[in-house]
Scaffold this motif. Structure first.
Motif, PDB file in Angstrom:
ATOM      1  N   PRO A  95      55.712-108.055  95.646  1.00  0.00           N
ATOM      2  CA  PRO A  95      54.555-107.491  95.238  1.00  0.00           C
ATOM      3  C   PRO A  95      54.050-107.402  94.007  1.00  0.00           C
ATOM      4  O   PRO A  95      52.964-107.056  93.687  1.00  0.00           O
ATOM      5  N   THR A  96      54.897-107.947  92.696  1.00  0.00           N
ATOM      6  CA  THR A  96      54.573-107.703  91.442  1.00  0.00           C
ATOM      7  C   THR A  96      54.932-109.029  90.675  1.00  0.00           C
ATOM      8  O   THR A  96      56.159-109.560  90.931  1.00  0.00           O
ATOM      9  N   ASP A  97      54.007-109.460  89.925  1.00  0.00           N
ATOM     10  CA  ASP A  97      54.305-110.553  88.874  1.00  0.00           C
ATOM     11  C   ASP A  97      54.228-109.826  87.889  1.00  0.00           C
ATOM     12  O   ASP A  97      53.571-109.099  87.282  1.00  0.00           O
ATOM     13  N   LEU A  98      55.316-110.322  86.908  1.00  0.00           N
ATOM     14  CA  LEU A  98      55.189-109.906  85.577  1.00  0.00           C
ATOM     15  C   LEU A  98      55.335-111.163  84.532  1.00  0.00           C
ATOM     16  O   LEU A  98      56.105-112.030  84.711  1.00  0.00           O
ATOM     17  N   ALA A  99      54.387-111.134  83.547  1.00  0.00           N
ATOM     18  CA  ALA A  99      54.551-112.077  82.492  1.00  0.00           C
ATOM     19  C   ALA A  99      55.577-111.700  81.532  1.00  0.00           C
ATOM     20  O   ALA A  99      55.256-110.439  80.974  1.00  0.00           O
ATOM     21  N   MET A 100      56.269-112.535  81.170  1.00  0.00           N
ATOM     22  CA  MET A 100      57.446-111.924  80.181  1.00  0.00           C
ATOM     23  C   MET A 100      57.736-112.977  79.076  1.00  0.00           C
ATOM     24  O   MET A 100      57.186-114.015  78.796  1.00  0.00           O
ATOM     25  N   GLY A 101      57.862-112.296  77.848  1.00  0.00           N
ATOM     26  CA  GLY A 101      57.873-112.942  76.509  1.00  0.00           C
ATOM     27  C   GLY A 101      59.363-112.619  75.752  1.00  0.00           C
ATOM     28  O   GLY A 101      59.584-111.433  75.745  1.00  0.00           O
ATOM     29  N   TRP A 102      59.860-113.576  74.883  1.00  0.00           N
ATOM     30  CA  TRP A 102      60.905-113.338  74.303  1.00  0.00           C
ATOM     31  C   TRP A 102      60.804-114.050  72.981  1.00  0.00           C
ATOM     32  O   TRP A 102      59.821-114.804  72.808  1.00  0.00           O
ATOM     33  N   SER A 159      58.303-119.811  75.319  1.00  0.00           N
ATOM     34  CA  SER A 159      58.933-118.398  75.077  1.00  0.00           C
ATOM     35  C   SER A 159      58.342-117.218  75.830  1.00  0.00           C
ATOM     36  O   SER A 159      58.258-116.073  75.524  1.00  0.00           O
ATOM     37  N   SER A 160      57.573-117.795  76.980  1.00  0.00           N
ATOM     38  CA  SER A 160      56.977-116.794  77.948  1.00  0.00           C
ATOM     39  C   SER A 160      56.874-117.516  79.361  1.00  0.00           C
ATOM     40  O   SER A 160      56.838-118.615  79.424  1.00  0.00           O
ATOM     41  N   ALA A 161      56.770-116.711  80.262  1.00  0.00           N
ATOM     42  CA  ALA A 161      56.794-117.315  81.450  1.00  0.00           C
ATOM     43  C   ALA A 161      56.068-116.046  82.657  1.00  0.00           C
ATOM     44  O   ALA A 161      56.321-114.838  82.316  1.00  0.00           O
ATOM     45  N   ASN A 162      55.540-116.609  83.575  1.00  0.00           N
ATOM     46  CA  ASN A 162      54.898-115.523  84.744  1.00  0.00           C
ATOM     47  C   ASN A 162      56.317-115.502  85.583  1.00  0.00           C
ATOM     48  O   ASN A 162      56.906-116.670  86.194  1.00  0.00           O
ATOM     49  N   MET A 163      56.750-114.582  86.108  1.00  0.00           N
ATOM     50  CA  MET A 163      57.670-114.521  87.120  1.00  0.00           C
ATOM     51  C   MET A 163      57.363-113.466  88.205  1.00  0.00           C
ATOM     52  O   MET A 163      56.700-112.499  88.276  1.00  0.00           O
ATOM     53  N   HIS A 164      57.467-114.013  89.464  1.00  0.00           N
ATOM     54  CA  HIS A 164      57.465-113.412  90.645  1.00  0.00           C
ATOM     55  C   HIS A 164      58.797-112.413  91.308  1.00  0.00           C
ATOM     56  O   HIS A 164      59.740-112.996  91.212  1.00  0.00           O
ATOM     57  N   MET A 165      58.561-111.305  91.182  1.00  0.00           N
ATOM     58  CA  MET A 165      59.422-110.202  91.251  1.00  0.00           C
ATOM     59  C   MET A 165      59.668-109.828  92.911  1.00  0.00           C
ATOM     60  O   MET A 165      58.871-109.366  93.396  1.00  0.00           O
ATOM     61  N   PRO A 217      62.118-107.551  94.753  1.00  0.00           N
ATOM     62  CA  PRO A 217      63.359-106.489  94.697  1.00  0.00           C
ATOM     63  C   PRO A 217      64.201-106.505  95.514  1.00  0.00           C
ATOM     64  O   PRO A 217      63.921-106.825  96.820  1.00  0.00           O
ATOM     65  N   ALA A 218      65.409-106.603  95.315  1.00  0.00           N
ATOM     66  CA  ALA A 218      66.588-106.916  96.104  1.00  0.00           C
ATOM     67  C   ALA A 218      67.103-105.457  96.983  1.00  0.00           C
ATOM     68  O   ALA A 218      67.787-105.657  97.784  1.00  0.00           O
ATOM     69  N   ASN A 219      66.645-104.384  96.378  1.00  0.00           N
ATOM     70  CA  ASN A 219      66.854-102.868  96.869  1.00  0.00           C
ATOM     71  C   ASN A 219      66.185-102.026  96.521  1.00  0.00           C
ATOM     72  O   ASN A 219      64.804-102.307  95.830  1.00  0.00           O
ATOM     73  N   ASP A 220      65.912-100.713  97.213  1.00  0.00           N
ATOM     74  CA  ASP A 220      65.231 -99.766  97.016  1.00  0.00           C
ATOM     75  C   ASP A 220      65.192 -99.315  95.462  1.00  0.00           C
ATOM     76  O   ASP A 220      64.017 -99.104  94.954  1.00  0.00           O
ATOM     77  N   GLU A 221      66.387 -99.206  94.759  1.00  0.00           N
ATOM     78  CA  GLU A 221      66.296 -98.821  93.315  1.00  0.00           C
ATOM     79  C   GLU A 221      65.386 -99.940  92.576  1.00  0.00           C
ATOM     80  O   GLU A 221      64.678 -99.582  91.705  1.00  0.00           O
ATOM     81  N   ALA A 222      65.924-100.998  92.601  1.00  0.00           N
ATOM     82  CA  ALA A 222      65.027-102.285  92.087  1.00  0.00           C
ATOM     83  C   ALA A 222      63.419-102.025  92.347  1.00  0.00           C
ATOM     84  O   ALA A 222      62.651-102.196  91.452  1.00  0.00           O
ATOM     85  N   ALA A 223      63.256-101.732  93.660  1.00  0.00           N
ATOM     86  CA  ALA A 223      61.681-101.765  93.904  1.00  0.00           C
ATOM     87  C   ALA A 223      61.226-100.437  93.140  1.00  0.00           C
ATOM     88  O   ALA A 223      59.928-100.647  92.574  1.00  0.00           O
ATOM     89  N   ARG A 224      62.024 -99.097  93.014  1.00  0.00           N
ATOM     90  CA  ARG A 224      61.375 -98.122  92.480  1.00  0.00           C
ATOM     91  C   ARG A 224      60.939 -98.584  90.922  1.00  0.00           C
ATOM     92  O   ARG A 224      60.193 -98.163  90.380  1.00  0.00           O
ATOM     93  N   GLU A 225      62.161 -99.355  90.215  1.00  0.00           N
ATOM     94  CA  GLU A 225      62.039 -99.553  88.987  1.00  0.00           C
ATOM     95  C   GLU A 225      61.000-100.450  88.717  1.00  0.00           C
ATOM     96  O   GLU A 225      60.299-100.293  87.615  1.00  0.00           O
ATOM     97  N   LEU A 226      60.918-101.709  89.460  1.00  0.00           N
ATOM     98  CA  LEU A 226      59.553-102.361  89.395  1.00  0.00           C
ATOM     99  C   LEU A 226      58.299-101.515  89.237  1.00  0.00           C
ATOM    100  O   LEU A 226      57.459-101.978  88.797  1.00  0.00           O
ATOM    101  N   ARG A 227      58.091-100.615  90.122  1.00  0.00           N
ATOM    102  CA  ARG A 227      56.910 -99.940  90.147  1.00  0.00           C
ATOM    103  C   ARG A 227      56.690 -99.350  88.744  1.00  0.00           C
ATOM    104  O   ARG A 227      55.475 -98.953  88.820  1.00  0.00           O
ATOM    105  N   THR A 228      57.480 -98.851  87.954  1.00  0.00           N
ATOM    106  CA  THR A 228      57.253 -98.295  86.785  1.00  0.00           C
ATOM    107  C   THR A 228      57.048 -99.060  85.653  1.00  0.00           C
ATOM    108  O   THR A 228      56.681 -98.517  84.485  1.00  0.00           O
ATOM    109  N   LEU A 247      64.851-112.844  92.513  1.00  0.00           N
ATOM    110  CA  LEU A 247      65.254-111.591  93.244  1.00  0.00           C
ATOM    111  C   LEU A 247      66.013-110.481  92.446  1.00  0.00           C
ATOM    112  O   LEU A 247      67.086-110.720  91.682  1.00  0.00           O
ATOM    113  N   VAL A 248      65.473-109.410  92.112  1.00  0.00           N
ATOM    114  CA  VAL A 248      65.781-108.657  91.114  1.00  0.00           C
ATOM    115  C   VAL A 248      66.881-107.654  91.678  1.00  0.00           C
ATOM    116  O   VAL A 248      66.511-106.733  92.538  1.00  0.00           O
ATOM    117  N   GLU A 249      68.094-107.618  91.144  1.00  0.00           N
ATOM    118  CA  GLU A 249      68.812-106.682  91.675  1.00  0.00           C
ATOM    119  C   GLU A 249      68.882-105.500  90.857  1.00  0.00           C
ATOM    120  O   GLU A 249      69.263-104.378  91.469  1.00  0.00           O
TER     121      GLU A 249
END
Length: 197
Positions: free
Chosen positions: A83-90, A128-134, A136-147, A189-191
């Protein structure tokens, strides 16, 4: 007439709450996440079932990076599982002084950036950046992704996965950070994910 007013007020309230929950975090200049993601490719093997989807882990994956942008989806083919994409940079793409010269957006599962004057070389922005389709592997990861909010520095661990649906539809993850365009996004797949600042 009053019903439409109530509906309008509810929609405005929901929009305001959604913006507040995901409002950007602004940091002082400086590199906030210096290392590129860690990845170890895996042999083809165990498949994971998630409803109508099958996930094939392609690599273990961990990263600490700055969230450049986020986009939530509800209606496309991947929304039921990602349900969420994050564009990430490093590297320098986590530095506010660099990012102040780059306009970043997301739409239709793509990440876009624009600049009038390159603060760093184009290739460095791409590598040094990428779009990532997230996913969630579990309920806790889903809660954290929402925030997660743009500007935050987060550490995440999980797997890069290919996704197949029962009807034959499929989406393959990128396995490199130096590709661009269609097919260059990582499907993660975010654990576990947590704010590190």
């Amino acid at each position: 007439m009053r019903v439409w007013l109530v509906v309008l007020l509810l929609l405005c309230g929901w929009g305001g709450y959604s913006w507040w929950r995901h409002r950007p975090v602004h940091d002082a200049p400086g590199i906030l996440a210096d290392a590129a993601p860690d990845q170890e490719n895996l042999p083809h093997g165990t498949l994971l079932n998630r409803g109508h989807f099958t996930l094939e882990p392609r690599a273990s994956f961990a990263m600490t990076a700055r969230v450049l942008s986020r986009e939530d989806y509800q209606l496309d083919d991947l929304a039921p599982i990602a349900p969420t994409d994050l564009a990430m940079g490093w590297g320098r793409m986590s530095d506010s002084s660099v990012l102040s010269s780059i306009r970043i957006s997301q739409s239709n599962r793509f990440y876009y950036w624009y600049t009038d004057n390159f603060p760093i070389p184009r290739r460095e922005i791409e590598d040094s950046s990428a779009n990532m389709h997230m996913i969630p592997a579990n309920d806790e990861a889903a809660r954290e992704l929402r925030t997660v909010r743009p500007g935050e520095v987060v550490h995440l661990e999980g797997f890069l996965v290919d996704v197949k649906r029962d009807d034959g539809w499929h989406w393959n993850t990128s396995l490199t950070r130096d590709d661009t365009g269609a097919g260059a996004c990582e499907i993660v797949l975010v654990e576990a994910i947590r704010d590190v600042r």
